[in-house]
Design a protein around this motif. Structure first.
Motif, PDB file in Angstrom:
ATOM      1  N   ASN A 135      -1.570   6.942   1.975  1.00  0.00           N
ATOM      2  CA  ASN A 135      -2.916   7.495   1.817  1.00  0.00           C
ATOM      3  C   ASN A 135      -3.957   6.390   1.649  1.00  0.00           C
ATOM      4  O   ASN A 135      -5.111   6.537   2.094  1.00  0.00           O
ATOM      5  CB  ASN A 135      -2.957   8.466   0.631  1.00  0.00           C
ATOM      6  CG  ASN A 135      -2.716   7.787  -0.708  1.00  0.00           C
ATOM      7  OD1 ASN A 135      -1.791   6.985  -0.845  1.00  0.00           O
ATOM      8  ND2 ASN A 135      -3.544   8.094  -1.699  1.00  0.00           N
ATOM      9  N   GLU A 136      -3.581   5.267   1.055  1.00  0.00           N
ATOM     10  CA  GLU A 136      -4.502   4.140   0.906  1.00  0.00           C
ATOM     11  C   GLU A 136      -4.803   3.501   2.255  1.00  0.00           C
ATOM     12  O   GLU A 136      -5.958   3.166   2.557  1.00  0.00           O
ATOM     13  CB  GLU A 136      -3.913   3.112  -0.054  1.00  0.00           C
ATOM     14  CG  GLU A 136      -3.738   3.638  -1.467  1.00  0.00           C
ATOM     15  CD  GLU A 136      -2.884   2.728  -2.349  1.00  0.00           C
ATOM     16  OE1 GLU A 136      -2.949   2.876  -3.577  1.00  0.00           O
ATOM     17  OE2 GLU A 136      -2.143   1.882  -1.798  1.00  0.00           O
ATOM     18  N   LYS A 176      -7.060   5.872   4.244  1.00  0.00           N
ATOM     19  CA  LYS A 176      -8.433   5.880   3.740  1.00  0.00           C
ATOM     20  C   LYS A 176      -9.212   4.679   4.264  1.00  0.00           C
ATOM     21  O   LYS A 176     -10.369   4.798   4.687  1.00  0.00           O
ATOM     22  CB  LYS A 176      -8.423   5.878   2.215  1.00  0.00           C
ATOM     23  CG  LYS A 176      -9.819   5.944   1.592  1.00  0.00           C
ATOM     24  CD  LYS A 176      -9.744   6.010   0.076  1.00  0.00           C
ATOM     25  CE  LYS A 176     -11.149   6.063  -0.530  1.00  0.00           C
ATOM     26  NZ  LYS A 176     -11.092   6.146  -2.019  1.00  0.00           N
ATOM     27  N   TYR A 205       0.832  -1.201   0.000  1.00  0.00           N
ATOM     28  CA  TYR A 205       0.000   0.000   0.000  1.00  0.00           C
ATOM     29  C   TYR A 205       0.865   1.249   0.000  1.00  0.00           C
ATOM     30  O   TYR A 205       2.045   1.213   0.337  1.00  0.00           O
ATOM     31  CB  TYR A 205      -0.867   0.031   1.265  1.00  0.00           C
ATOM     32  CG  TYR A 205      -1.883  -1.080   1.359  1.00  0.00           C
ATOM     33  CD1 TYR A 205      -3.159  -0.933   0.831  1.00  0.00           C
ATOM     34  CD2 TYR A 205      -1.562  -2.277   2.007  1.00  0.00           C
ATOM     35  CE1 TYR A 205      -4.099  -1.947   0.945  1.00  0.00           C
ATOM     36  CE2 TYR A 205      -2.499  -3.299   2.119  1.00  0.00           C
ATOM     37  CZ  TYR A 205      -3.759  -3.131   1.585  1.00  0.00           C
ATOM     38  OH  TYR A 205      -4.682  -4.138   1.690  1.00  0.00           O
ATOM     39  N   GLU A 206       0.225   2.380  -0.325  1.00  0.00           N
ATOM     40  CA  GLU A 206       0.784   3.682  -0.003  1.00  0.00           C
ATOM     41  C   GLU A 206       0.056   4.206   1.235  1.00  0.00           C
ATOM     42  O   GLU A 206      -1.030   3.725   1.582  1.00  0.00           O
ATOM     43  CB  GLU A 206       0.632   4.663  -1.172  1.00  0.00           C
ATOM     44  CG  GLU A 206       1.529   4.366  -2.355  1.00  0.00           C
ATOM     45  CD  GLU A 206       3.024   4.516  -2.076  1.00  0.00           C
ATOM     46  OE1 GLU A 206       3.419   4.793  -0.909  1.00  0.00           O
ATOM     47  OE2 GLU A 206       3.814   4.349  -3.012  1.00  0.00           O
TER      48      GLU A 206
END
Length: 262
Positions: free
Chosen positions: A170-171, A174, A167-168
């Motif tokens: 921000n993912e 979220k 993942y990044e």
């Protein structure tokens, strides 16, 4: 399932092939220093390499459930912990989406370099369920952007392009925001200077120390490994002393009150 077979094949040598970082354990020790008893689980424990460190630094106040979906890995965990004279643990074969633990039973959940193998939202819901109010969830992982910058991402053909499971930030944030009462308390960044030989890097790759390598076909891996060696030879003068940096991140998350956001 192919990934399951991969971990079954590497279980007996996994601890020797992988690097176990001490810094996140020291951070956790400091974070939990005021607890007199730690009821915890390590989800996706693998061969137990981080569990040995947890017991070493948290001591007798740690009571740990070691959870993994792969029986071979759990057998290695049992062996490794017993070899270190550790008894305060139990083994559970279960997926991250169904931890087989009681509601509100733990004050800590750990996971180290494993969330890319989980359905992340399902895992968060389970962590929320088993944690007591104000309990902590520690997620140690590497981001896709961090993976791209390590020795494999830079020099092993196709490595970071194939590894889409990571993942990044921000993912992750979220998905985490989907659960109202799990709050991101802090982000901890870790950077490590690594030094090793080309021979050891080749050994790691051939033994698929990262599950990313199982995404290659046999011939593709062979050609990529050859090109990797050529890339290393071009970019490092001393093949017995290859140096780079690895980066990781830890999300420190806390359960506040009961209930999910709908």
């Amino acid at each position: 399932m192919k990934i399951h077979h991969h971990f079954s094949r590497v279980a007996h040598k996994y601890e020797d092939l992988r690097t176990t970082d001490l810094e996140p354990i020291l951070f956790i020790k400091k974070k939990l220093q005021n607890l007199t008893e730690i009821e915890a689980t390590d989800v996706g424990c693998g061969a137990g390499r981080y569990d040995v460190k947890l017991f070493h630094y948290l001591g007798g106040k740690l009571h740990l459930c070691c959870i993994d979906y792969n029986r071979n890995m759990l057998d290695e965990t049992t062996k490794n912990l017993k070899e270190h004279k550790i008894e305060n643990f139990k083994i559970i074969k279960a997926p991250a989406k169904n931890l087989l633990l009681a509601d509100n039973s733990l004050n800590t959940v750990f996971t180290f370099n494993a969330i890319h193998h989980f359905k992340f939202l399902d895992f968060l819901k389970e962590a929320f369920r088993v944690l007591k109010d104000t309990g902590h969830l520690f997620i140690y992982t590497r981001l896709r952007s961090q993976n791209k910058k390590n020795i494999w991402g830079i020099h092993f053909p196709g490595f970071h392009e194939k590894e889409k499971r990571l993942y990044e930030l921000n993912e992750l944030e979220k998905i985490l925001n989907g659960i109202a009462d799990l709050k991101l308390e802090s982000l901890e960044y870790f950077k490590y200077k690594r030094t090793t030989t080309l021979e050891w890097l080749i050994t790691q790759a051939k033994n698929h120390h990262y599950s990313t390598f199982y995404l290659y076909s046999k011939n593709e891996f062979k050609e990529s490994l050859k090109e990797f060696q050529e890339n290393i030879a071009r970019n490092f003068k001393n093949l017995d002393r290859i140096t780079w940096h690895d980066e990781n991140i830890m999300l420190v998350i806390r359960k506040t009150v009961k209930g999910f956001r709908t």
